[in-house]
Design a protein around this motif. Structure first.
Motif: not given
Lengths: 138, 258, 618
Positions: C307-309, C341-343, C215, C329, C333
């Protein structure tokens, strides 16, 4: 053995009891429904044909439904409309070559004969047995 | 089958079913403005929120949108706690600020005792509650002729670039399923106008009564293999034709098994 | 050239180290976004131009290295002379000739380019001695300002992809996840969820396809941590993703970058292309039974797409709107497949943990909040820039030791952490250790790491109004509490700023905020009222001053302030009269001027031009 709805036009007197039975059976929220069966003149004097959904094998109504609201009921052998899913686009009404998908302006629903869930009320009320629901060998 | 507790009553439900469907079946009055069976649950109006907990959660509770929450065995559901009613009141209050003159919203708000919005009314109110039903149904039918445009408070529903939508067939599914009847259309003569585009309505060859639009019929015959001539008559004329042809057979064979 | 075995990678690293060391002297020019804006490219060009004219012993244009962000953006463009580590600030293209002549040819230190410590006025010569750097602990930013982001060889030379080789040869996926779990690495994107746990859940989902997404959709106002990392050290991000992919069994990865970061996109594209060329991405990576490829998904810059979704929908090519997820997710996902999902910052920490071990990592920071955190320190602080500190460092250390205190020595009023979803913390919270749990407890949040420092000239009501305005325009508009609720909150703050507020409005805002927190669909709405709630909590007096006294103590809200000339201080210089566009100031030369309040539009132009501080705001 399967149950089939059998129409015998030669016995029909055009009394339209079936229409009444249908309307009252499908009454909802105090509003009578529009009849799904129509005894119409068959082109000869005193010949009436109760026109009702033929439950076709490859129905145009199912093909035309873009939201898959019409499905086959295995138990009754009828194609039924899920009114919750139906978006009232009138595709099936326009597509049915027998005119047996219709729009009920009172209840604001698209309707068709669903064989009353396996026990057609019109058959019970038909005084001349022009409409019967019986098991036949397939 | 799973068993859940709704307002203290044990209820059986199908696995994977959404909570809202179970609540509706149990005749529990849960408002929901963005829900329609034909499309995937959306979770935008937030009115159908309920409180869920489980025995093993030790009193921890969660508020979820029932239209999206799949039932699971052992769920304990409360549908009308003070918190929930307060939340619905706030949401309806906010709705009223946006759509002050919409009867559907007024009625629903009145049910929850909100007669007038306590917030500042928006400058140019209309009836659109942005539930997204029209666009989702249009997507579901395979047209995707309209869509939500812009973000946030300026969001609105519009055809591409606000021009006459090229993919629209004039089926009216959007307008007929709009919970507030915001989407307007006109049928004048044999012309239908919606989203700024004009459509020709087909007429019954015998009686001249109007049926669906020409574009819709063309779409159905092209993509759904329905013979074009089926659309020449409306349902009434079709029935009359059927009676006549079946009548001939009946005279001839004396019995018509279906 | 394809690297087919870990051994070859080792050899290559040694070879590249030698190449890197062949220059006796080096010049490092910071080419981070801040310095580029200050003209860093012109500095590099000036070096090239200068060196084409004159021959310098042991120094060629190849020894001028463009690196990623050093962090000290306030003082840019930055130039470092290696190996001495002489640190020059605010260098101009015309100075290059002098630098080459004195510093490179004769090893002299040029006093005037050195950084002056604002505390004692002393000049500081060496790079690590600058207080801005000496108080930091750099792990995620380890390579920033050291290597050229465009060159994979430089990354390999600093032991790049060593962790990947280690993972592929000596570890099983489960061991990798255990190591990450043991390190207690928490997601740096804001939520602070355990990375190890997330990976474990994803791995355990039985599916043929798993995805890894990075992300990089950083949208907070004033935040540029992820941007700097992606621009300055793209290979670390890729390596972290590869290790994650190996651990969870993913074959495809995506990096979601907002298109407002063109440099990050270019650098990542180059890094991916280089990796593919070197056999570090693709089939049979380093000869092991592991295939992975990465694609860049460019976002159009909607805040909600962080936002993840919403992000996953955006990657899949749909409208970036969040959907409610009672199924996480991680399980369902992207394209309904299990997805990690990671930053950016989380991934960058992964290779270090693998190389040094979880125990080493856990020693940094405080229990349950291990490691470091990158912040972008901005606002009314002397040394704005990119910093990285160990978790648990107090706010005071960050603002006063690294940040150098407030501009002009003004009093500190508050610090806003966590971007639009975070909150404002007052002076009483200055000794709060900065970690996930403490900040959440104080009513703010870590967020992705924006830190906006505010002095006494900042109106907190105005700050709340600003953040609400940001959220109103960035809310996707799907769910009602967020779309309508934040809009109404924004309207109410405007009302108070204009002096029309009542005390009931505060209650109303608090009540509405609670409902928005409960009722919203995604994290944006759920955390949206935070700036408002935290300012009401800590600066209630200021709200009341706006409402009861109709005054803005900070002198920001136009409707509530008046400009007045102090006759004793006014020298009658006519400067303000000329500056006033509304002709509201009258007066004769050498006589005190007067502001006509009916005409005054409160633009502040007069204050800006008055040399005698004779105009007061009240």
């Amino acid at each position: 053995m399967k149950s089939r709805f059998i129409v015998t036009p030669i016995l029909c007197t055009g009394c339209r009891t079936c229409e009444l039975a249908c309307s009252f059976t499908h009454a909802k929220d105090g509003k009578v429904g529009r009849s799904r069966i129509y005894p119409l003149n068959g082109g000869f004097k005193d010949l009436y044909v109760p026109v009702v959904c033929l439950q076709c094998e490859d129905p145009a109504c199912v093909k035309s439904c873009l939201v898959d609201a019409i499905y086959f009921n295995e138990n009754t052998g009828a194609y039924e409309i899920n009114t919750e899913i139906c978006v009232r686009c009138m595709a099936c009404v326009a597509a049915c070559p027998f005119g047996c998908s219709l729009f009920d302006t009172q209840q604001n629903l698209v309707i068709k004969c669903d064989l009353c869930g396996g026990d057609p009320v019109c058959a019970h009320f038909c005084p001349t047995k022009a409409l019967t629901y019986k098991s036949i060998a397939v | 089958m799973v068993t859940v507790t709704i307002n203290g009553k044990l209820v059986r439900a199908k696995e994977g079913e959404m909570l809202l469907a179970v609540l509706r079946r149990e005749k529990i009055d849960i408002p929901a403005l963005c829900h329609h069976e034909a499309v995937e649950p959306y979770g935008a109006c937030r009115l159908c929120m309920v409180e869920i907990t489980r025995k093993e959660w030790d009193g921890w509770k969660n508020m979820v949108t029932s239209c999206l929450y799949p039932v699971a065995d052992g769920l304990i559901i409360q549908t009308h706690t003070t918190d929930l009613i307060e939340l619905r009141k706030t949401i309806l209050d906010l709705y009223l600020a946006r759509c002050p003159n919409t009867p559907e919203i007024q009625d629903l708000a009145a049910q929850y005792g909100v007669m007038q919005t306590s917030y500042e009314q928006v400058a140019d109110p209309n009836d659109c509650i942005l539930c997204g039903l029209c666009t989702r149904i249009c997507d579901r039918m395979g047209f995707s002729a309209i869509s939500a445009v812009n973000r946030g408070h300026g969001r609105e529903i519009a055809p591409p670039l606000k021009n006459a939508p090229p993919d629209c067939v004039g089926c009216l599914a959007c307008a007929l399923n709009c919970p507030t009847n915001y989407i307007k259309y006109t049928d004048i003569g044999h012309t239908r106008e919606i989203w700024g585009r004009k459509f020709e309505l087909l007429r019954d060859a015998k009686t001249g009564q109007l049926t669906i639009t020409k574009e819709f019929a063309e779409y159905l015959s092209k993509h759904r293999v329905i013979p074009q001539d089926y659309f020449d008559l409306n349902d009434e004329s079709h029935r009359k034709e059927t009676a006549l042809s079946l009548g001939k057979i009946a005279i001839w064979s004396r019995e018509v098994p279906q | 050239m394809k690297i087919v075995s870990p051994k070859q990678l080792e050899q290559l690293a040694a070879e590249y180290k030698k190449t890197a060391d062949r220059h006796k002297k080096m010049v490092i020019v910071c080419c981070g976004t801040g310095c580029l804006a200050n003209g860093a490219q012109k500095i590099v060009d000036a070096f090239a131009e200068c060196l084409s004219r004159r021959k310098v012993k042991d120094f060629t244009v190849e020894a001028v290295k463009k690196t990623g962000c050093h962090g000290f953006c306030e003082q840019g463009p930055l130039v470092v002379i290696e190996p001495q580590g002489t640190f020059y600030t605010k260098v101009k293209p015309k100075d290059i000739e002098t630098i080459i002549e004195k510093s490179i040819e004769n090893d002299e230190v040029i006093e005037k380019f050195l950084f002056t410590n604002p505390k004692d006025g002393r000049k500081i010569e060496k790079y690590p001695d600058v207080p801005f750097f000496s108080h930091q602990h750099r792990i995620a930013l380890r390579n920033l300002g050291k290597i050229a982001p465009f060159d994979i060889r430089e990354y390999i030379a600093v032991d790049g992809y060593k962790a990947l080789a280690k993972v592929l040869t000596t570890m099983t996926p489960d061991q990798v996840i255990d190591e990450i779990t043991k390190s207690e690495l928490r997601g740096r994107g804001g939520g602070g969820f355990s990375a190890g746990k997330k990976w474990r859940t994803c791995r355990n989902v039985p599916s043929d396809v798993h995805y890894v997404i990075c992300n990089g959709d950083e949208g907070d106002p004033g935040a540029f941590m992820d941007r700097s990392i992606m621009e300055g050290d793209p290979h670390s991000v890729l390596e972290g993703m590869m290790i994650c992919a190996f651990a969870v069994g993913a074959k495809q990865g995506y990096i979601y970058v907002r298109d407002e970061y063109p440099l990050a996109v270019i650098h990542l594209q180059k890094a991916i292309a280089d990796c593919e060329e070197h056999g570090l991405l693709g089939d049979k990576i380093l000869g092991a039974d592991f295939s992975f490829s990465i694609r860049i998904a460019r976002g159009a810059g909607a805040f909600v797409c962080g936002e993840s979704s919403a992000l996953m929908r955006s990657v899949a090519g749909e409208v970036g709107e969040p959907r409610a997820k009672y199924i996480h997710s991680v399980i369902k996902g992207l394209y309904d497949q299990p997805t990690v999902l990671n930053n950016v910052e989380t991934f960058v920490n992964v290779p270090v943990i693998i190389n040094h071990g979880a125990d080493w990592f856990r020693k940094i920071g405080v229990p349950k909040n291990s490691g470091t955190k990158v912040f972008s320190l901005v606002g009314k602080v002397r040394n704005t820039g990119l910093i990285e500190v160990a978790m648990g460092t107090t706010m005071r250390e960050i603002i006063y030791d690294i940040g150098g205190g407030i501009i002009d020595g003004r009093p500190f009023k508050g610090v806003q952490t966590g971007g639009p979803s975070g909150g404002c913390l007052p002076e009483s919270k200055l000794d709060l250790p900065v970690d996930f749990d403490s900040l959440t407890e104080a009513g703010s949040m870590m967020g992705s790491g924006g830190m906006i420092v505010m002095d006494d000239k900042t109106c907190m009501v105005d700050v709340a109004r600003y953040f609400l305005q940001f959220l109103v325009s960035e809310s996707c508009g799907k769910c009602v509490p967020c779309r309508e609720g934040l809009y109404q909150l924004h309207k109410l703050t405007i009302k108070i700023c204009e002096g029309n507020g009542t005390e009931v409005d505060i209650e109303k805002m608090e009540k509405l905020s609670q409902q928005i927190v409960v009722g919203s669909l995604c994290g944006l709405g759920k955390s949206g009222p935070n700036p408002l709630l935290s300012t009401i909590k800590y600066y209630r007096d200021e709200y009341l001053a706006h409402i009861r006294d109709k005054k803005c103590p900070a002198g920001v809200c136009r409707n509530l302030i008046t400009y007045r000339v102090i006759p004793e201080l006014c020298t009658g210089c006519l400067a303000c009269i000329t500056a006033c566009a509304y002709h509201a100031i009258t007066g004769q030369k050498k006589e005190p001027h007067v502001i006509n309040q009916d005409l005054c539009e409160k633009c502040g132009a007069c204050v800006a031009v008055c040399k005698h501080d004779a105009i007061e705001v009240s």
